[in-house]
Each structure stands twice: as structure tokens, then as C-alpha cells.
Design an enzyme around this catalytic site. Structure first.
Site, short mmCIF file in Angstrom:
data_model
loop_
_atom_site.label_atom_id
_atom_site.label_comp_id
_atom_site.label_asym_id
_atom_site.label_seq_id
_atom_site.Cartn_x
_atom_site.Cartn_y
_atom_site.Cartn_z
N THR A 120 -6.30 2.31 -6.05
CA THR A 120 -7.50 2.14 -5.20
C THR A 120 -8.38 3.38 -5.34
O THR A 120 -7.92 4.52 -5.24
CB THR A 120 -7.09 1.89 -3.74
OG1 THR A 120 -6.42 0.64 -3.70
CG2 THR A 120 -8.30 1.84 -2.82
N TYR A 136 -2.35 4.94 -3.93
CA TYR A 136 -3.28 6.01 -3.58
C TYR A 136 -2.72 7.19 -4.35
O TYR A 136 -1.64 7.68 -4.03
CB TYR A 136 -3.27 6.27 -2.07
CG TYR A 136 -4.19 5.35 -1.28
CD1 TYR A 136 -5.50 5.14 -1.70
CD2 TYR A 136 -3.77 4.73 -0.11
CE1 TYR A 136 -6.35 4.31 -0.98
CE2 TYR A 136 -4.62 3.92 0.62
CZ TYR A 136 -5.91 3.72 0.17
OH TYR A 136 -6.76 2.90 0.89
N HIS A 173 -13.51 -2.82 0.14
CA HIS A 173 -12.55 -2.38 1.16
C HIS A 173 -12.88 -3.01 2.52
O HIS A 173 -12.82 -2.35 3.55
CB HIS A 173 -12.57 -0.84 1.25
CG HIS A 173 -11.26 -0.23 1.57
ND1 HIS A 173 -10.43 0.32 0.62
CD2 HIS A 173 -10.62 -0.05 2.75
CE1 HIS A 173 -9.35 0.81 1.21
NE2 HIS A 173 -9.43 0.60 2.50
N SER A 190 0.83 -1.20 0.00
CA SER A 190 0.00 0.00 0.00
C SER A 190 0.87 1.26 0.00
O SER A 190 1.93 1.29 0.62
CB SER A 190 -0.87 0.00 1.27
OG SER A 190 -1.42 1.29 1.49
N SER A 232 -14.09 -5.16 -4.91
CA SER A 232 -13.77 -4.99 -3.49
C SER A 232 -14.64 -3.89 -2.91
O SER A 232 -14.91 -2.90 -3.59
CB SER A 232 -12.29 -4.59 -3.37
OG SER A 232 -11.99 -4.09 -2.08
C1 FMN Z 1 -6.62 -2.33 8.47
C2 FMN Z 1 -6.85 -2.25 6.99
C3 FMN Z 1 -6.11 -1.35 6.23
C4 FMN Z 1 -6.29 -1.29 4.86
N1 FMN Z 1 -5.49 -0.47 4.12
C5 FMN Z 1 -5.63 -0.43 2.78
C6 FMN Z 1 -4.77 0.35 1.98
O1 FMN Z 1 -3.87 1.01 2.48
N2 FMN Z 1 -4.97 0.34 0.64
C7 FMN Z 1 -5.97 -0.39 0.03
O2 FMN Z 1 -6.12 -0.35 -1.18
N3 FMN Z 1 -6.78 -1.15 0.78
C8 FMN Z 1 -6.63 -1.20 2.12
N4 FMN Z 1 -7.44 -2.01 2.85
C9 FMN Z 1 -8.40 -2.88 2.16
C10 FMN Z 1 -7.73 -4.21 1.74
O3 FMN Z 1 -6.80 -4.02 0.72
C11 FMN Z 1 -8.75 -5.21 1.24
O4 FMN Z 1 -9.55 -4.62 0.26
C12 FMN Z 1 -9.65 -5.79 2.35
O5 FMN Z 1 -8.99 -5.80 3.58
C13 FMN Z 1 -10.07 -7.20 1.99
O6 FMN Z 1 -11.01 -7.68 2.89
P1 FMN Z 1 -10.64 -8.68 4.09
O7 FMN Z 1 -9.87 -7.87 5.09
O8 FMN Z 1 -11.97 -9.09 4.58
O9 FMN Z 1 -9.82 -9.80 3.53
C14 FMN Z 1 -7.27 -2.08 4.24
C15 FMN Z 1 -8.02 -2.97 5.00
C16 FMN Z 1 -7.81 -3.07 6.36
C17 FMN Z 1 -8.61 -4.07 7.15
O1 173 Z 2 -7.98 2.16 6.66
C1 173 Z 2 -8.10 1.81 5.49
O2 173 Z 2 -9.00 1.06 5.14
C2 173 Z 2 -7.16 2.31 4.50
O3 173 Z 2 -7.28 2.04 3.35
C3 173 Z 2 -6.04 3.13 4.93
C4 173 Z 2 -6.08 4.48 4.68
C5 173 Z 2 -5.04 5.25 5.13
C6 173 Z 2 -3.99 4.70 5.81
C7 173 Z 2 -3.96 3.36 6.04
C8 173 Z 2 -4.99 2.56 5.61
#
Ligand code: FMN
Ligand code: 173
Length: 416
Positions: A186, A160, A303, A136, A301
Site C-alpha cells: 500500500t 505497509y 483508500h 493488513s 484505490s
Molecule cells: C477502517 C479502515 C481501515 C483500513 N485499513 C487499511 C490498512 O490497514 N491497509 C490498507 O491497505 N488499507 C486500509 N484501508 C483501506 C481499504 O483497504 C480499502 O482500500 C477501502 O476500505 C475500500 O473502500 P470501501 O471501504 O469503501 O470498500 C482501511 C479502510 C478502512 C475503512
Molecule cells: O486507517 C487507515 O485507513 C489505515 O490504513 C490504517 C492505518 C494504520 C492502522 C490501521 C489502519
């Protein structure tokens, strides 16, 4: 893998099950259960309060998270018997990479809140298991260090996309130079959703000066920091630098469709034509548009239910998106994967591979690199065993005909 257990084929993740059972001969057992509800319970006990809140938080009432799980519950697998599966094969091909299984690490920001080594833990395991690692832009380790830790794993960079084009160029170039050869933009997190518990605890690591390492190691962002009169060497400036990092990179205004072809062109020039994907697609018309503007793939997705509360379950929309663009681009899927059966269902409904997020984050919080390894090896083993028990030999044989749709959602609770 214990060398005394002879694999019948390579890689044979099913043998991890035997390895874990055989610990009993040494009077031992695995450090923790990877059953998702147990994993979540233990993560809640082990993680810092901020880490736990951030990983577990959902948008609003958490209904989208629930919808994600309910959608899986409605599809049931119909196993087939008396099939010779001794030579079954979990490997598949993704964007020119041969990988051990159609499973990848989802991009997850600020891993240092779960473990001091953060992203390096998961990247290393991705390399060992030969499954893709998505880094990420909100990662808390420099792009170059994560690439080194991931070794020969396929490396995907989740962008991002900043509105500062010079910074955008720099991030993409650094990613490519370090060995990331797929770019995933994303779309769904231009504004952090209303996440009650994080807000109630003022819990956002960047505002506490934690996690801006990708920015701090970027020449363009360092220039921006100095222009703002801040000093990247001063600990007391970190909270403001963190604030600037998120404001510059993703908490601005959303990009629009006009941006995407320009970005694709730039990525193709930098990478010599490597794939570009959009992540966060939930509507077939958006999927069609993604293909029209030149994307090689999409990630279906929501998210993990962290952005739009009350949204449709991600698996619910997968079939209609596959109908719309399944023959025109590569479809990846995430949001709610908790087991091998979930992986199987997403593949049967047309995904080429799935991304896993919270499962590995919990493992990391519990036991760092070893925790990530145990969670992901267990998932691969469970998937291999599921193929065996369901009578399936190849990934490409996993079809909708293996599933049955059942109305109703009774019986679901908690994380399951
Ligand atoms: C704590 C957390 C942080 C995340 N940070 C990002 C991120 O920085 N960039 C992004 O594209 N998706 C982010 N996501 C979404 C994940 O890439 C993904 O779409 C999602 O977690 C998949 O679902 P699951 O956790 O049920 O497997 C984040 C998800 C979580 C739970
Ligand atoms: O929290 C999130 O889901 C996410 O995508 C994210 C956004 C900024 C910093 C870290 C994670």
C-alpha cells in the site's frame, strides 16, 4: 445454506435470498438489513465510540468519500432480456486461484476495535465463501493465526513496508510461510491524513496499546522493542510499543519508486515468483510506472477517501488506467463499493475483481463472524441475482457495453 433448498448449480448464492425469505415460515427474519445506510446506522449504534469513529472517519471534509459514491451514480447498467441465464457462473480466476466471485476482503487494520476476535472473523468467512482475504500489516491478530482461520481461502498479504529491512524480510517471510501468496504494497498511507473526528477524540488504538499483535509476534520487532528498553510482557509498556510499531512500520517517510523493484525481487525470491501489486494507484502514469518496474497488478484505490480530501473518485479514474495498462497487468479496484451494482460497474469498466472494506467492517462490529457472513453472503447473492436479472452469464461477459454514462449527481445523500 439450508440443505432443503436444492441448488440448480454450485455455488448458487442467489439461494441465500430464498433462505432469508423462508425464515418467515419460522416466524423469524434476518438479524439485520444489509442495505448500506441501515448497516451504517446499526454499526454506529453497536460499535464502541472509538471503533465507530475509526471505521467511519474520512480525510478532511469527506469530499473524496462522496466523490467515490457520485462516480458510481453516474454509470448506469443497461439490462438485457430473454437471455438463458440458468447456468450463469459468478466464479472467476485470480492469480491462479479459482474464486466464487470477483470480490475480496480489503485489508483493514486493527479489527479488534470492532470485535474481540478481530481479523479471525473475516478470515474464516473468506475461507467458507472461497473469496480472497487480504491481511493488513496493521492487523491485530498474528499472521499465522489469521492464515489458519482463513483455511483454503486465497490469502493476500498487504504490506505497509518498513524502512527497517530486517523487519521487512521477517514480515514477508512469515506471510509466505503461513500461506499468503500475493503481496500487495500500500502506497497511500505513509502519513495518516487529517481526519477531524479521530483527532478531536484522540482516537488511534495503537497509541492506547491496542492492535500491535503482528509486531508483538515478530522476532525482529521484539528485538527492536527490547533494544528500546521496553518489555513486550508488560501491559504498561503497550502504548509505547504501539507507538514504536506504527513509527517503525508506516508513519515514517514514504518510499520512492527505487524501492519497488528491490521489493519485488525479494518477494519473488521468497515466494518462487508469486504476484506483487501496488495499492493506491490513481494516475495512469503511476500505473504505467508500476508495470515498468515489474508489478503483476495494481489496486486502483483512494483508500475509501480516507487519505486525500477533495480527490477524484476512484471509479472516475478506472477507465483511463484500464486504457493505459489493462492489457499489461491485473487491475483490482476499491473505494466506495456498497452494492452488487457497484461491483458490476467496476468490472464492466475493466477491473478483474473488487475489494470491499467498510461493508464487512460494519457487519463485524454488529455481529462478529455472523455479521461478516451475512454481509458478504448477501453481497454475493445480490451479485448473482443481478447477473441473472441483467442477462449476463459469465464474469468475462461483463463489459463497458452494459453501461451508460449519465452526467449529474442529484439525489445522493449520506452513505449512498
Ligand atoms: C477502517 C479502515 C481501515 C483500513 N485499513 C487499511 C490498512 O490497514 N491497509 C490498507 O491497505 N488499507 C486500509 N484501508 C483501506 C481499504 O483497504 C480499502 O482500500 C477501502 O476500505 C475500500 O473502500 P470501501 O471501504 O469503501 O470498500 C482501511 C479502510 C478502512 C475503512
Ligand atoms: O486507517 C487507515 O485507513 C489505515 O490504513 C490504517 C492505518 C494504520 C492502522 C490501521 C489502519
Amino acid at each position: 445454506m439450508d440443505p432443503s433448498i436444492q441448488p440448480e448449480r454450485e455455488p448458487s448464492y442467489a439461494l441465500y435470498q430464498k433462505e432469508l425469505f423462508l425464515l418467515s415460515q419460522k416466524g423469524s427474519h434476518p438479524e439485520f438489513s444489509t442495505r448500506p445506510d441501515k448497516l451504517e446506522e446499526l454499526a454506529k449504534e453497536t460499535l464502541s465510540k472509538g471503533g465507530w469513529l475509526y471505521a467511519s472517519c474520512n480525510a478532511g471534509l469527506g469530499w473524496t468519500d462522496r466523490a467515490n459514491r457520485e462516480a458510481f451514480y453516474r454509470w448506469r447498467i443497461v439490462p438485457r432480456m430473454l437471455v438463458d441465464t440458468t447456468a450463469r457462473d459468478t466464479t472467476t480466476e485470480l492469480f491462479g486461484h479459482k474464486i466464487s466471485a470477483p470480490i475480496a476482503f480489503a485489508p483493514i487494520g486493527i479489527n479488534k476495535i470492532y470485535h474481540p476476535l478481530g481479523e479471525l472473523n473475516a478470515a474464516k468467512v473468506a475461507g467458507e465463501l472461497n473469496i480472497p482475504y487480504c491481511l493488513s500489516t496493521a492487523g491485530s491478530q498474528p499472521i499465522e493465526d489469521v492464515a489458519k482461520a482463513a483455511g483454503t481461502a486465497p490469502k493476500f498479504f498487504q504490506l505497509y513496508c518498513p524502512h527497517d529491512e530486517e523487519l521487512e524480510d521477517s514480515l514477508l517471510q512469515r506471510a509466505w510461510d503461513s500461506g499468503f501468496d500475493v503481496c500487495i504494497m500500500t502506497l497511500d498511507t505513509w502519513q495518516l491524513a487529517w481526519r477531524h473526528e479521530d483527532i478531536a477524540n484522540s482516537n488511534y488504538a495503537f497509541y492506547r496499546g491496542i492492535g500491535a499483535e503482528i509486531g508483538l509476534t515478530d522476532p525482529v520487532f521484539r528485538k527492536r522493542i527490547k533494544e528500546a528498553g521496553l518489555d513486550p510482557e508488560k501491559a504498561e509498556d503497550m502504548p509505547q510499543i504501539g507507538e514504536k510499531w506504527i513509527d517503525n512500520v508506516w508513519h515514517g517517510k514514504a518510499h520512492t519508486w527505487e524501492k519497488v523493484p528491490k521489493l519485488i525481487k525479494k518477494w519473488k525470491e521468497i515466494s518462487g515468483g508469486r504476484p506483487f501489486l501496488l495499492k493506491g494507484i490513481q494516475h495512469p502514469d503511476d500505473a504505467i510506472k508500476a508495470v515498468e518496474v515489474g508489478c503483476d497488478g495494481i489496486v486502483v484505490s483512494n483508500h475509501a477517501g480516507r487519505q486525500v480530501d477533495g480527490a477524484v473518485g476512484s471509479l472516475e479514474v478506472l477507465p483511463e488506467i484500464v486504457d493505459a495498462v489493462g492489457d499489461k497487468c491485473t487491475i483490482l479496484f476499491d473505494s466506495g463499493i456498497r452494492s452488487a451494482a457497484d461491483v458490476f460497474k467496476a468490472l464492466a469498466l475493466g477491473a478483474k475483481a473488487v475489494l470491499v472494506g467498510r461493508l464487512y467492517v460494519f457487519g463485524m462490529g454488529i455481529a462478529g463472524e455472523a455479521g461478516v457472513r451475512h454481509v458478504m453472503k448477501s453481497l454475493l447473492a445480490e451479485f448473482d441475482i443481478l447477473m441473472n436479472c441483467a442477462g449476463v452469464n459469465k464474469i468475462s461477459d461483463i463489459k463497458k457495453s452494459h453501461l451508460r454514462y449519465v452526467e449529474g449527481v442529484g439525489g445522493l445523500s449520506g452513505t449512498l
